[in-house]
Design an enzyme around this catalytic site. Structure first.
Site, PDB file in Angstrom:
ATOM      1  CG  ASP A  57      -2.116   1.097   0.981  1.00  0.00           C
ATOM      2  OD1 ASP A  57      -2.992   0.980   0.290  1.00  0.00           O
ATOM      3  OD2 ASP A  57      -1.894   1.794   2.028  1.00  0.00           O
TER       4      ASP A  57
ATOM      5  CD  GLU B 108      15.213 -13.483   5.328  1.00  0.00           C
ATOM      6  OE1 GLU B 108      14.234 -14.067   6.044  1.00  0.00           O
ATOM      7  OE2 GLU B 108      15.991 -12.454   5.456  1.00  0.00           O
TER       8      GLU B 108
HETATM    9  C1  NOJ Z   1      -4.548   2.784  -0.989  1.00  0.00           C
HETATM   10  C2  NOJ Z   1      -5.632   1.727  -0.761  1.00  0.00           C
HETATM   11  O1  NOJ Z   1      -5.920   1.271  -1.703  1.00  0.00           O
HETATM   12  C3  NOJ Z   1      -6.785   2.802  -0.202  1.00  0.00           C
HETATM   13  O2  NOJ Z   1      -7.839   1.962   0.054  1.00  0.00           O
HETATM   14  C4  NOJ Z   1      -6.372   3.342   1.104  1.00  0.00           C
HETATM   15  O3  NOJ Z   1      -7.491   4.195   1.551  1.00  0.00           O
HETATM   16  C5  NOJ Z   1      -5.027   4.095   1.096  1.00  0.00           C
HETATM   17  N1  NOJ Z   1      -4.048   3.469   0.362  1.00  0.00           N
HETATM   18  C6  NOJ Z   1      -4.586   4.309   2.522  1.00  0.00           C
HETATM   19  O4  NOJ Z   1      -4.144   3.260   3.085  1.00  0.00           O
END
Ligand code: NOJ
Length: 560
Positions: free
Chosen positions: A220, A270
């Site tokens: 993310d 790893e």
């Molecule tokens: C991207 C994620 O896909 C989204 O759903 C989220 O709100 C933001 N990152 C923050 O984590």
């Protein structure tokens, strides 16, 4: 094919390159299947649907966050990276899911959220209870405010969800003190990745899940971890103009971020086979492939199709440029039409080109009017085209049912922090996160025994899996047929354009026996000769009896 007749996935489970051509199915766990009747989907619900996913023909399941969370941002506010939210089950349930998926030949990818924790995370709670300048605060980004009394935020950086990216703390007696950074909601404080303890802790988390059998990670906000914190903090680039391609933005896509992912790669290596990763990096096209280098995450999302109209020139340009970039980085391409952050593609394609989607959602989906039938027809065509491309295809739950966006969720139902943070200027992403309809005759259309956490519209009934299951013309049957053929045909990463002269047609060959032809226009065109392998809609016949490809239709052909 029914749920129980699982396709035998023939790919070798020890193949280190399994991800290069995989079809990955994204599960948003809280909206997938609810087995304990609390209105929220759970891990056991995902396990119960593994036979469905195997029969669909996907290769891997990507789970959006299922960790303990107060749900300030749909689970992307993680309170503990090494546990399962008790509302969704337990680590034993998770192990059960991994075993079931692996038993069915499916890989498991988990979402990892390194840019920020939840404000409920033990580290942030400790930071709140600690003094400015303490080691506990040094895991996050705390700063004194500007102005005579520290009353001005340390920089102008905006939160992605609206408003400032800084929130000021107050002591118990109400005295204001430091500010902390959150690029998303205030409940999502940003970590300081220049702190070795933060880096080490994420290595522990990667090993924790890898040791439990997880095959890969979706990363993310991969482009956000490194920030330029030299004071005075510089203004960020306005997002609308895109990020600079020289890495000079103070908060996103900084060159220093790559060293972090080189460390992650050492952890992935790893394991045998090495764990895989895919970066969520909303950066300039030229820089996406940096995250996908084999020495880093290996693959990065290409989100361009989520922003493209149903248009032959846009599709072709996006395909060409992304194939080139993948070649440069040594990764394979990725293709995404829908996910949990965007309006579902069936709805996007049913609106006039360029329609402002936020305004459409605010009008409860009335303005402009949605052409549901055309949207679904084009979505099926786009999906079939996507599934013919070399690289990985990411399929979002419910797109195989042809689901439209639920555009008329009412303010009381909305959960996305975007709604509040923009002071009701944008509804946000709940409309693509409404629980899946499995069975038209069950309560909550088979999602679970209790009222789902987001209300399902009556029209979900016709889209239920039970309705589509035996219908050869359904979208579910189309995905099943396409994925079965893809398994047979997907070899190599080649693509050759076939020029036919009609500007509304996009035609390419993967290899001798596999052509994909899409008519992006509204009027039918001559269908090139060949045996139709899969078709997103009926092929018609002209006055002379020759086959014609209607508008908004894709066919896969074997031109023998
Ligand atoms: C991207 C994620 O896909 C989204 O759903 C989220 O709100 C933001 N990152 C923050 O984590």
């Amino acid at each position: 094919m029914t749920d129980t007749e699982a396709t035998i996935v023939t790919r070798d489970p020890s193949d280190p390159n399994w991800w290069r051509q995989a079809t990955v199915y994204q599960v948003y766990p809280r909206s997938f299947a609810d087995t304990d009747g609390d209105g929220l989907g759970d891990i056991a619900g995902v396990t119960s649907r593994v036979p469905y996913l195997a029969a669909l023909g996907v290769d891997a399941i990507w789970l959006s966050p299922f960790y303990p969370s107060e749900l300030a941002d749909g689970g992307y506010d993680v309170a503990d990276y090494r546990d399962v939210d008790p509302k969704l089950g337990s680590l034993d349930d998770f192990d059960g899911l991994v075993a079931a998926a692996h038993g069915a030949g499916l890989k498991i990818i988990v979402d990892i959220v390194p840019n920020h924790t939840s404000d409920q995370h033990a580290w942030f709670q400790e930071a709140l209870a600690s003094e400015p300048g303490s080691p506990a605060r040094a895991r996050y980004i705390f700063r004194d405010g500007l102005g005579e009394h520290g009353e001005i935020a340390p920089s102008t950086w905006p939160s992605n969800f609206g408003g400032s990216a800084w929130t000021r703390l107050h002591r118990a007696d109400g005295t204001p003190e430091q500010w902390y950074l959150h690029l998303f909601a205030p409940e999502q404080p940003d970590l300081d990745w220049s702190n070795p303890e933060v880096r080490e802790d994420f290595h522990t988390t990667l090993r924790f899940w890898s040791d439990r059998g997880v095959d890969g990670f979706r990363v993310d906000v991969a482009h956000g971890l490194a920030k330029d914190l030299v004071e005075p903090l510089r203004d960020a680039n306005p997002k609308d103009f895109g990020l600079p391609i020289d890495g000079s933005d103070p908060i996103y896509d900084r060159d220093e971020v790559h060293e972090i992912f080189e460390g992650w790669r050492r952890v992935f290596d790893e394991y045998d086979p090495p764990r895989t990763a895919v970066a969520e990096a909303w950066v300039a096209r030229e820089r996406v492939s940096l995250y996908a280098r084999p020495t880093e995450l290996g693959q990065a999302f290409n989100f361009e199709l989520t922003r493209a109209d149903f248009d032959p020139v846009r599709f072709r340009t996006i395909i060409e440029s992304n194939l080139e970039l993948a070649e440069q980085s040594g990764a394979s391409s990725t293709w995404v039409l829908s996910n949990h952050d965007v309006v579902r593609h069936a709805s996007r394609y049913g609106l006039p080109q360029g329609a402002p989607l936020d305004a459409w959602l605010l009008s409860d989906g009335t303005e402009p009017a949605l052409d549901r039938e055309a949207g679904l027809r084009r979505a099926r065509a786009a999906s079939l085209l996507m599934l013919a491309l070399p690289g990985s295809a990411y399929v979002y739950q419910g797109e195989e049912l042809g689901l439209h966006e639920v555009a008329d969720l009412q303010p009381d139902d909305l959960q996305d922090p975007v709604w509040i943070r923009t002071e009701h200027g944008r509804k946000g992403r709940d409309g693509c996160r409404v629980p899946i309809p499995w069975d038209e005759s069950e309560p909550a259309f088979g999602f679970g025994a209790h009222e789902p956490h987001l209300p399902q519209p009556a029209w979900f009934r016709e889209a239920a899996v039970s309705v589509q299951d035996g219908d050869p013309s359904s979208t579910l049957s189309l995905y099943r047929a396409a994925l079965a053929e893809r398994h047979r045909l997907q070899q190599g990463e080649d693509l050759t354009w076939v020029e036919g002269g009609d500007p509304s047609v996009v035609h390419f060959a993967r290899h001798a026996g596999w052509h994909s032809v899409t008519n992006f226009g509204d009027v039918d065109v001559a269908l090139p000769a060949g045996v139709v392998l899969v078709s997103s809609g009926p092929v018609t016949a002209g006055a002379d009896g020759a086959p014609r490809l209607p508008g908004g239709t894709t066919v896969w052909l074997d031109p023998r």
